[in-house]
Design a protein around this motif. Sequence first.
Motif, PDB file in Angstrom:
ATOM      1  N   SER A  25     -52.177  72.129  31.224  1.00  0.00           N
ATOM      2  CA  SER A  25     -52.016  72.431  29.793  1.00  0.00           C
ATOM      3  C   SER A  25     -51.442  73.817  29.535  1.00  0.00           C
ATOM      4  O   SER A  25     -50.480  73.948  28.761  1.00  0.00           O
ATOM      5  CB  SER A  25     -53.356  72.269  29.069  1.00  0.00           C
ATOM      6  OG  SER A  25     -53.781  70.929  29.109  1.00  0.00           O
ATOM      7  N   PRO A  26     -51.984  74.894  30.140  1.00  0.00           N
ATOM      8  CA  PRO A  26     -51.394  76.211  29.892  1.00  0.00           C
ATOM      9  C   PRO A  26     -49.927  76.311  30.302  1.00  0.00           C
ATOM     10  O   PRO A  26     -49.131  76.963  29.629  1.00  0.00           O
ATOM     11  CB  PRO A  26     -52.266  77.145  30.737  1.00  0.00           C
ATOM     12  CG  PRO A  26     -53.557  76.442  30.888  1.00  0.00           C
ATOM     13  CD  PRO A  26     -53.196  74.996  30.979  1.00  0.00           C
ATOM     14  N   VAL A  27     -49.561  75.651  31.414  1.00  0.00           N
ATOM     15  CA  VAL A  27     -48.163  75.690  31.853  1.00  0.00           C
ATOM     16  C   VAL A  27     -47.280  74.943  30.853  1.00  0.00           C
ATOM     17  O   VAL A  27     -46.184  75.401  30.504  1.00  0.00           O
ATOM     18  CB  VAL A  27     -48.005  75.093  33.264  1.00  0.00           C
ATOM     19  CG1 VAL A  27     -46.529  75.011  33.652  1.00  0.00           C
ATOM     20  CG2 VAL A  27     -48.751  75.937  34.289  1.00  0.00           C
ATOM     21  N   VAL A  28     -47.756  73.798  30.366  1.00  0.00           N
ATOM     22  CA  VAL A  28     -47.009  73.059  29.343  1.00  0.00           C
ATOM     23  C   VAL A  28     -46.841  73.916  28.098  1.00  0.00           C
ATOM     24  O   VAL A  28     -45.753  73.994  27.510  1.00  0.00           O
ATOM     25  CB  VAL A  28     -47.720  71.739  28.987  1.00  0.00           C
ATOM     26  CG1 VAL A  28     -47.082  71.090  27.755  1.00  0.00           C
ATOM     27  CG2 VAL A  28     -47.660  70.774  30.158  1.00  0.00           C
ATOM     28  N   PHE A  29     -47.919  74.566  27.658  1.00  0.00           N
ATOM     29  CA  PHE A  29     -47.840  75.439  26.491  1.00  0.00           C
ATOM     30  C   PHE A  29     -46.819  76.553  26.715  1.00  0.00           C
ATOM     31  O   PHE A  29     -46.039  76.900  25.824  1.00  0.00           O
ATOM     32  CB  PHE A  29     -49.213  76.059  26.186  1.00  0.00           C
ATOM     33  CG  PHE A  29     -50.236  75.075  25.697  1.00  0.00           C
ATOM     34  CD1 PHE A  29     -49.848  73.937  25.018  1.00  0.00           C
ATOM     35  CD2 PHE A  29     -51.595  75.292  25.915  1.00  0.00           C
ATOM     36  CE1 PHE A  29     -50.791  73.026  24.551  1.00  0.00           C
ATOM     37  CE2 PHE A  29     -52.541  74.384  25.461  1.00  0.00           C
ATOM     38  CZ  PHE A  29     -52.144  73.249  24.777  1.00  0.00           C
ATOM     39  N   MET A  30     -46.833  77.137  27.923  1.00  0.00           N
ATOM     40  CA  MET A  30     -45.963  78.252  28.234  1.00  0.00           C
ATOM     41  C   MET A  30     -44.496  77.849  28.129  1.00  0.00           C
ATOM     42  O   MET A  30     -43.687  78.533  27.495  1.00  0.00           O
ATOM     43  CB  MET A  30     -46.265  78.764  29.647  1.00  0.00           C
ATOM     44  CG  MET A  30     -45.751  80.153  29.946  1.00  0.00           C
ATOM     45  SD  MET A  30     -46.762  81.447  29.232  1.00  0.00           S
ATOM     46  CE  MET A  30     -48.301  81.215  30.097  1.00  0.00           C
ATOM     47  N   VAL A  31     -44.141  76.738  28.753  1.00  0.00           N
ATOM     48  CA  VAL A  31     -42.732  76.359  28.784  1.00  0.00           C
ATOM     49  C   VAL A  31     -42.277  75.732  27.469  1.00  0.00           C
ATOM     50  O   VAL A  31     -41.115  75.905  27.059  1.00  0.00           O
ATOM     51  CB  VAL A  31     -42.441  75.410  29.967  1.00  0.00           C
ATOM     52  CG1 VAL A  31     -42.769  76.091  31.281  1.00  0.00           C
ATOM     53  CG2 VAL A  31     -43.204  74.104  29.856  1.00  0.00           C
ATOM     54  N   MET A  32     -43.162  75.009  26.784  1.00  0.00           N
ATOM     55  CA  MET A  32     -42.780  74.460  25.490  1.00  0.00           C
ATOM     56  C   MET A  32     -42.646  75.558  24.447  1.00  0.00           C
ATOM     57  O   MET A  32     -41.826  75.454  23.529  1.00  0.00           O
ATOM     58  CB  MET A  32     -43.784  73.411  25.032  1.00  0.00           C
ATOM     59  CG  MET A  32     -43.635  72.080  25.750  1.00  0.00           C
ATOM     60  SD  MET A  32     -44.662  70.776  25.002  1.00  0.00           S
ATOM     61  CE  MET A  32     -43.977  70.687  23.350  1.00  0.00           C
ATOM     62  N   ALA A  33     -43.433  76.605  24.572  1.00  0.00           N
ATOM     63  CA  ALA A  33     -43.295  77.743  23.670  1.00  0.00           C
ATOM     64  C   ALA A  33     -41.933  78.395  23.860  1.00  0.00           C
ATOM     65  O   ALA A  33     -41.303  78.860  22.906  1.00  0.00           O
ATOM     66  CB  ALA A  33     -44.412  78.754  23.924  1.00  0.00           C
ATOM     67  N   ALA A  34     -41.458  78.444  25.109  1.00  0.00           N
ATOM     68  CA  ALA A  34     -40.128  78.991  25.380  1.00  0.00           C
ATOM     69  C   ALA A  34     -39.064  78.124  24.723  1.00  0.00           C
ATOM     70  O   ALA A  34     -38.058  78.621  24.214  1.00  0.00           O
ATOM     71  CB  ALA A  34     -39.892  79.072  26.889  1.00  0.00           C
TER      72      ALA A  34
END
Length: 508
Positions: A25-34
Amino acid sequence: MSHPPQSKATSSVAQALAANRLGVSPVVFMVMAAAAPLTVIAGGATTGWAVTGVIGIPVGYIAVALVLAIFSVGYVAMSRKVINSGAFYTYVTHGLGRPAGVGASFIAVLAYNAMQIGLYGGFGKVTADFVDAHTSWSTPWWLWAFIGWAVVGMLGVLRIDLNGKILGALLIGEIAVALVLAGVHITHPAGGHINLTALSAISPSQLLTAGIGAVLVTAITGFVGFEGTAVFSEESKDPQKTVARATYIALAIIGVLYSLCALAMTIAVGPDKIVAAATEHGTELIFDLAAPYVPSSVLILGHLLFITSLFAALLSFHNTVARYFFALGREGVLPRMLARTSVRSRSPKVASITQTVIAAVVLFVYAYAGWDPMINLFFWITVTGGLGVLVLMLATSIAVVGYFLRPANRDGVGVGRGLLAPEVATAALGWILVVTLQQFHILLGVDAASPWRYIFPGAFAVAGLLGVLWSLYLRTARPDVYAAIGAGAHRGLISGSQSTQTTTAAGR
């Protein structure tokens, strides 16, 4: 120039990122935020319609999502074999050799810095306009850009999982607003009936027409960030699974969201009028179409989340750039000081500060020169960064093929994932790159004879060439550094015969 050996204590602080801190989840949040969904929907789609005049932007997003899904098959297979925060740089090194890898690293540093710094123009201008509209307090764009810069710089040296939580909260909010606005658009169609013409607006005959290159690279720019899952592999709880799951989840959500929201706008205004409406309203189109049907508070919240969407992308790309600097510093390709991490947060502190300083210099130049923050900084520089990432994805697809052609590397990876998928991705991405370069002036909105259509793409050619030349210098003058290129966290283990083995694995 020789370098003194590091003690184990120093190495653990100076050259190691915090492991086991990021789940899926945090990795998904990180890259989707980008990827900045609301920014892309409000700004990218409308700009695409206005600049190209092509109705089928929703199909463009789906087409690019499919191409990137094919690309991700080989990319993910590679991520399971090579775990390194250098991502593209490391993969190209292992697949095509060290000179190509260092060339790719220079392109990556330039491309991701362009994406990150270009976003400050949009963040500053949109924030200044919002404040002016709601308080009558007129402020220069660069004031808010530097405020955002300061906050990003501060968060960049903190724990990566804290960044993930912040980005996750902002991301959920902007996706919710985007879906609410899309629902309003679809339930209030132009003429009282839903027209899906935009879904069939791009036919095979249009694939070679003027403007299609601009559509595709605009769409690709909207996806830039999803590939960053591998950048956080060293900090993931289970790199073998986390990177793969996060990559596919992020790509699927982004592709569906972009296409749905873009289609919803064509339904609300009418496919035959979407180009004119996008030209007239610009980034306000998504809000203006819903304004008659929703409370003003929803629109205000939407504008605020548009601003936070830009901020989230700034923070995410800052973290990506910092980790590229870190990876290159750890291996001695760039100054080793860049590999020093914070004792408390284990974030790449020096690399983060370096990116912050570079951004400050560029912002100062733009503010001093009085250049347009939206066109000359936000639009020109971010789409140019997207072009650089397209080049990197093409090089990586070729590298994946090169890597899995070696029988020793194919253990557990079938021909489909290791060879067929990346070959198809290479062909598709190569075609998109050629068409994009041919029509880059359309994307920039300049005359076909303008030197800018050559200057921006040419910058990546120069960066790549400098990287190759630098690697050749390292091979002659600093063979110990050259031997460690692409080794990542295992750099300290390379010596003597081990160096020779790594040279064989990564290529000469």
